[in-house]
Design an enzyme around this catalytic site. Structure first.
Site, PDB file in Angstrom:
ATOM      1  N   ASN A 236     -11.112   1.751   9.580  1.00  0.00           N
ATOM      2  CA  ASN A 236     -10.467   1.076  10.700  1.00  0.00           C
ATOM      3  C   ASN A 236      -8.948   1.115  10.592  1.00  0.00           C
ATOM      4  O   ASN A 236      -8.392   1.084   9.496  1.00  0.00           O
ATOM      5  CB  ASN A 236     -10.947  -0.368  10.789  1.00  0.00           C
ATOM      6  N   ILE A 237      -8.334   1.158  11.755  1.00  0.00           N
ATOM      7  CA  ILE A 237      -6.873   1.245  11.801  1.00  0.00           C
ATOM      8  C   ILE A 237      -6.269  -0.081  12.253  1.00  0.00           C
ATOM      9  O   ILE A 237      -5.086  -0.169  12.536  1.00  0.00           O
ATOM     10  CB  ILE A 237      -6.431   2.389  12.755  1.00  0.00           C
ATOM     11  N   ASP A 238      -7.114  -1.107  12.320  1.00  0.00           N
ATOM     12  CA  ASP A 238      -6.626  -2.376  12.876  1.00  0.00           C
ATOM     13  C   ASP A 238      -5.954  -3.280  11.844  1.00  0.00           C
ATOM     14  O   ASP A 238      -5.432  -4.342  12.195  1.00  0.00           O
ATOM     15  CB  ASP A 238      -7.773  -3.136  13.586  1.00  0.00           C
ATOM     16  N   HIS A 253      -8.286   6.156   7.329  1.00  0.00           N
ATOM     17  CA  HIS A 253      -7.795   6.839   8.527  1.00  0.00           C
ATOM     18  C   HIS A 253      -6.408   6.343   8.929  1.00  0.00           C
ATOM     19  O   HIS A 253      -6.024   6.457  10.084  1.00  0.00           O
ATOM     20  CB  HIS A 253      -8.789   6.674   9.687  1.00  0.00           C
ATOM     21  N   CYS A 264      10.420  16.356  11.817  1.00  0.00           N
ATOM     22  CA  CYS A 264      11.133  16.251  10.537  1.00  0.00           C
ATOM     23  C   CYS A 264      10.360  15.431   9.515  1.00  0.00           C
ATOM     24  O   CYS A 264      10.750  15.331   8.369  1.00  0.00           O
ATOM     25  CB  CYS A 264      12.524  15.668  10.734  1.00  0.00           C
ATOM     26  N   CYS A 285      11.932  10.853  17.946  1.00  0.00           N
ATOM     27  CA  CYS A 285      12.593  10.594  16.670  1.00  0.00           C
ATOM     28  C   CYS A 285      14.106  10.480  16.865  1.00  0.00           C
ATOM     29  O   CYS A 285      14.744  11.414  17.379  1.00  0.00           O
ATOM     30  CB  CYS A 285      12.262  11.730  15.711  1.00  0.00           C
ATOM     31  N   CYS A 288      16.100  13.180  14.750  1.00  0.00           N
ATOM     32  CA  CYS A 288      16.077  14.514  15.375  1.00  0.00           C
ATOM     33  C   CYS A 288      17.002  14.536  16.597  1.00  0.00           C
ATOM     34  O   CYS A 288      17.740  15.486  16.823  1.00  0.00           O
ATOM     35  CB  CYS A 288      14.675  14.873  15.842  1.00  0.00           C
ATOM     36  N   GLY A 367     -21.073  -1.618   9.275  1.00  0.00           N
ATOM     37  CA  GLY A 367     -20.510  -1.386  10.604  1.00  0.00           C
ATOM     38  C   GLY A 367     -19.941  -0.005  10.834  1.00  0.00           C
ATOM     39  O   GLY A 367     -18.857   0.132  11.397  1.00  0.00           O
TER      40      GLY A 367
HETATM   41  P1  OAD Z   1     -18.622   4.061  15.284  1.00  0.00           P
HETATM   42  O1  OAD Z   1     -18.348   3.541  16.639  1.00  0.00           O
HETATM   43  O2  OAD Z   1     -19.003   5.492  15.154  1.00  0.00           O
HETATM   44  O3  OAD Z   1     -19.775   3.211  14.606  1.00  0.00           O
HETATM   45  C1  OAD Z   1     -19.744   1.812  14.600  1.00  0.00           C
HETATM   46  C2  OAD Z   1     -21.095   1.301  14.174  1.00  0.00           C
HETATM   47  O4  OAD Z   1     -21.008  -0.103  14.099  1.00  0.00           O
HETATM   48  C3  OAD Z   1     -22.213   1.649  15.140  1.00  0.00           C
HETATM   49  O5  OAD Z   1     -23.278   2.232  14.436  1.00  0.00           O
HETATM   50  C4  OAD Z   1     -22.620   0.299  15.741  1.00  0.00           C
HETATM   51  O6  OAD Z   1     -24.012   0.197  15.931  1.00  0.00           O
HETATM   52  C5  OAD Z   1     -22.172  -0.665  14.665  1.00  0.00           C
HETATM   53  N1  OAD Z   1     -21.809  -1.998  15.165  1.00  0.00           N
HETATM   54  C6  OAD Z   1     -21.154  -2.335  16.288  1.00  0.00           C
HETATM   55  N2  OAD Z   1     -21.007  -3.671  16.380  1.00  0.00           N
HETATM   56  C7  OAD Z   1     -21.616  -4.211  15.297  1.00  0.00           C
HETATM   57  C8  OAD Z   1     -21.816  -5.520  14.810  1.00  0.00           C
HETATM   58  N3  OAD Z   1     -21.379  -6.588  15.479  1.00  0.00           N
HETATM   59  N4  OAD Z   1     -22.487  -5.667  13.658  1.00  0.00           N
HETATM   60  C9  OAD Z   1     -22.941  -4.595  12.961  1.00  0.00           C
HETATM   61  N5  OAD Z   1     -22.778  -3.341  13.371  1.00  0.00           N
HETATM   62  C10 OAD Z   1     -22.118  -3.127  14.517  1.00  0.00           C
HETATM   63  O7  OAD Z   1     -17.358   3.695  14.373  1.00  0.00           O
HETATM   64  P2  OAD Z   1     -16.978   4.250  12.928  1.00  0.00           P
HETATM   65  O8  OAD Z   1     -18.205   4.643  12.177  1.00  0.00           O
HETATM   66  O9  OAD Z   1     -16.078   3.284  12.325  1.00  0.00           O
HETATM   67  O10 OAD Z   1     -11.605   7.693  13.676  1.00  0.00           O
HETATM   68  O11 OAD Z   1     -16.203   5.550  13.345  1.00  0.00           O
HETATM   69  C11 OAD Z   1     -15.605   6.358  12.363  1.00  0.00           C
HETATM   70  C12 OAD Z   1     -14.353   7.001  12.901  1.00  0.00           C
HETATM   71  O12 OAD Z   1     -14.657   7.677  14.116  1.00  0.00           O
HETATM   72  C13 OAD Z   1     -13.269   6.033  13.273  1.00  0.00           C
HETATM   73  O13 OAD Z   1     -12.481   5.660  12.186  1.00  0.00           O
HETATM   74  C14 OAD Z   1     -12.490   6.763  14.309  1.00  0.00           C
HETATM   75  C15 OAD Z   1     -13.586   7.450  15.053  1.00  0.00           C
HETATM   76  O14 OAD Z   1     -13.286   8.649  15.644  1.00  0.00           O
HETATM   77  C16 OAD Z   1     -10.373   7.866  14.212  1.00  0.00           C
HETATM   78  O15 OAD Z   1     -10.059   7.437  15.263  1.00  0.00           O
HETATM   79  C17 OAD Z   1      -9.426   8.628  13.395  1.00  0.00           C
HETATM   80 ZN    ZN Z   2      12.450  13.801  13.448  1.00  0.00          ZN
END
Ligand code: OAD
Ligand code: ZN
Length: 453
Positions: A236-238, A253, A264, A285, A288, A367
């Protein structure tokens, strides 16, 4: 390990990053004559016995690729302990250009790594761990837990996940507002380089602001407070783990905590581009820009005095050349240091995983759909004998955790804590919020540092 492989989504049937084309293509039109085949089978049978192969495979699953190969190839194992022997023992015939019995190990190494990585991805569920009681007991006794988390731990904070029916990708698709053929292009580095304005028209929606950590984030903090957390690998990026007070978190990530110039590579605190994100503008930038203006000013005065044009210590030519160098006359585009598809993860990911695999005694996955490599590989790159608990709303078919606890993650971790007699810490105070949210967990060099691009 990810071996520097760029972030990518797993395709159907694939469970981690190795691209099978990498060696399948070698075999195109590679028909083995019956005689050659018989000879190879005979050579394999004269090599390792089935029992020896079983031992080697078990060792690979425990030691991991790098340690296994290092131990297998040490001179102590004596002459004849070759990669060819290993491959044939595993029932793998090298592609034709590597098939000669005189092919040295060094040439077989990449191919062998691919083969072994494929073997590694097949983890067998441990029969000893199945029930909620087992999960409670594992948590009670574990001392070095890796928590692998994803977007599902932040949905209760009001942040959508990516791949659920109401997730970000479905929303982007439905909105139809963005010029994208696939919603994932929103996080694709090639697309970003071409059309950064699309990402910046959207980024505001995912910018971390005013969110309060969920019980899951605080449960990870609880594990840390109890001295049980080896590391939290979050996708997560949050930055909500940091806000919850978790110290040992690796934001695999990246995050909005810093941003870098694509030209740069200067890195700045993420707050520097917050204004542009909120105004849905593309941040440029400033260094730059200043350099460019200085170069232009110099050029003006130089041409007035008949001197050669100079930029960055180099003599340079016409306007067209300048336009190319500056990417169409624009200063560098700033990008938040979140890892996009097509970008490599920070090397810290491999370093931490390599180190942590020696200590981990429990993996808790929460999750995440485990659809994105190389983070999804954590499951198969730690020793396969380490128990795995998977907590998620929906099941995933491509991994074999030992205990699957399906449902809302907050409810599940709260239940587990109750059973253990532990209490989840309260959310941080509002005053802690802003200060922490934008504080990167590791030491980051600002201004002169080179970003992860
Ligand atoms: P996904 O959206 O692929 O998966 C999230 C999972 O969490 C799903 O399987 C849902 O069923 C589950 N879920 C949702 N709400 C829930 C809850 N309240 N309790 C339990 N489970 C729950 O997200 P990620 O696996 O995190 O990358 O995705 C991986 C990466 O794909 C992210 O970091 C992002 C994305 O593209 C970037 O953006 C760089
Ligand atoms: Zn720059």
């Amino acid at each position: 390990m990810s071996d520097g492989t760029a972030l990518h989504e797993l395709s159907a049937g694939e469970t981690y990053q190795i691209d099978s084309d990498e060696y399948d293509s070698d075999d195109q039109g590679d028909n083995i004559g019956e005689k050659d085949y018989d000879e190879l089978v005979a050579e394999a049978e004269n090599g390792f016995t089935d029992e020896e192969v079983a031992v080697l495979t078990a060792e690979l699953r425990e030691k991991g690729l790098v340690n296994f190969l290092r131990d297998y190839l040490v001179p102590v194992s004596g002459p004849g302990q070759t990669l060819r022997k290993l491959l044939l023992g595993l029932g793998v015939i090298p592609p034709v250009h590597l098939r000669s019995s005189t092919t040295p190990d060094i040439q077989l190494l990449s191919f062998t790594k691919i083969v072994l990585s494929r073997l590694l991805r097949r983890r067998t569920k441990l029969p000893a761990y199945n029930s909620v009681d087992d999960a409670v007991s594992l948590l009670r006794h574990a001392k070095n837990i890796i928590v692998l988390s994803g977007a599902g731990i932040s949905t209760s904070c009001g942040i959508p996940d990516f791949r659920s029916a109401n997730g970000l990708y479905a929303q982007i698709q439905e909105d139809g507002e963005y010029d994208l053929s696939d919603p994932q292009e929103m996080f694709d580095i090639r697309y970003f380089r071409e059309q950064p304005e699309v990402f910046y028209s959207f980024a505001k929606q995912i910018y971390p602001s005013n969110f309060v950590p969920s019980p899951c984030h605080r449960w990870i903090k609880l594990l840390e407070d109890r001295g049980k957390l080896l590391r939290n690998y979050t996708q997560n990026i949050d930055t909500l783990e940091t806000l919850a007070g978790v110290q040992n978190v690796l934001q695999c990530h990246g995050s909005f905590a810093t941003a870098s110039c694509l030209r740069c590579r200067r890195r700045v605190p993420g707050t520097d581009i917050e204004g542009e994100i909120m105004r849905q503008e593309v941040p440029k930038c400033s260094v730059c820009r200043a350099e460019r203006e200085a170069a232009r000013a110099y050029e003006k005065s130089a041409s007035a005095k008949g001197k050669p044009k100079v930029k960055g210590g180099m003599i340079w030519g016409d306007e067209e050349e300048e336009e190319n160098e500056w990417g169409g006359g624009e200063p560098g585009i700033m990008k938040p240091d979140i890892t996009f598809f097509g970008q490599a993860l920070d090397s810290k990911f491999d370093e931490c995983l390599f180190k942590d695999r020696e200590k981990v005694d429990l993996l808790v996955i929460i999750g995440t759909s485990l659809k994105v490599a190389p983070v999804s590989e954590v499951c198969t790159h730690i020793p396969h004998s380490i128990p795995q608990i998977f907590i998620n709303l929906t099941p995933v078919a491509h991994v074999q955790p030992d205990i699957c606890l399906l449902g809302d993650a907050d409810t599940i971790v709260t239940y587990l804590s109750d059973r253990l007699g532990w209490s989840i810490p309260p959310p941080p105070s509002a005053s802690a919020k802003n200060q922490l949210t934008m504080t990167p967990p590791g030491e980051v060099e600002f201004a002169s540092g080179v970003g992860p691009l």
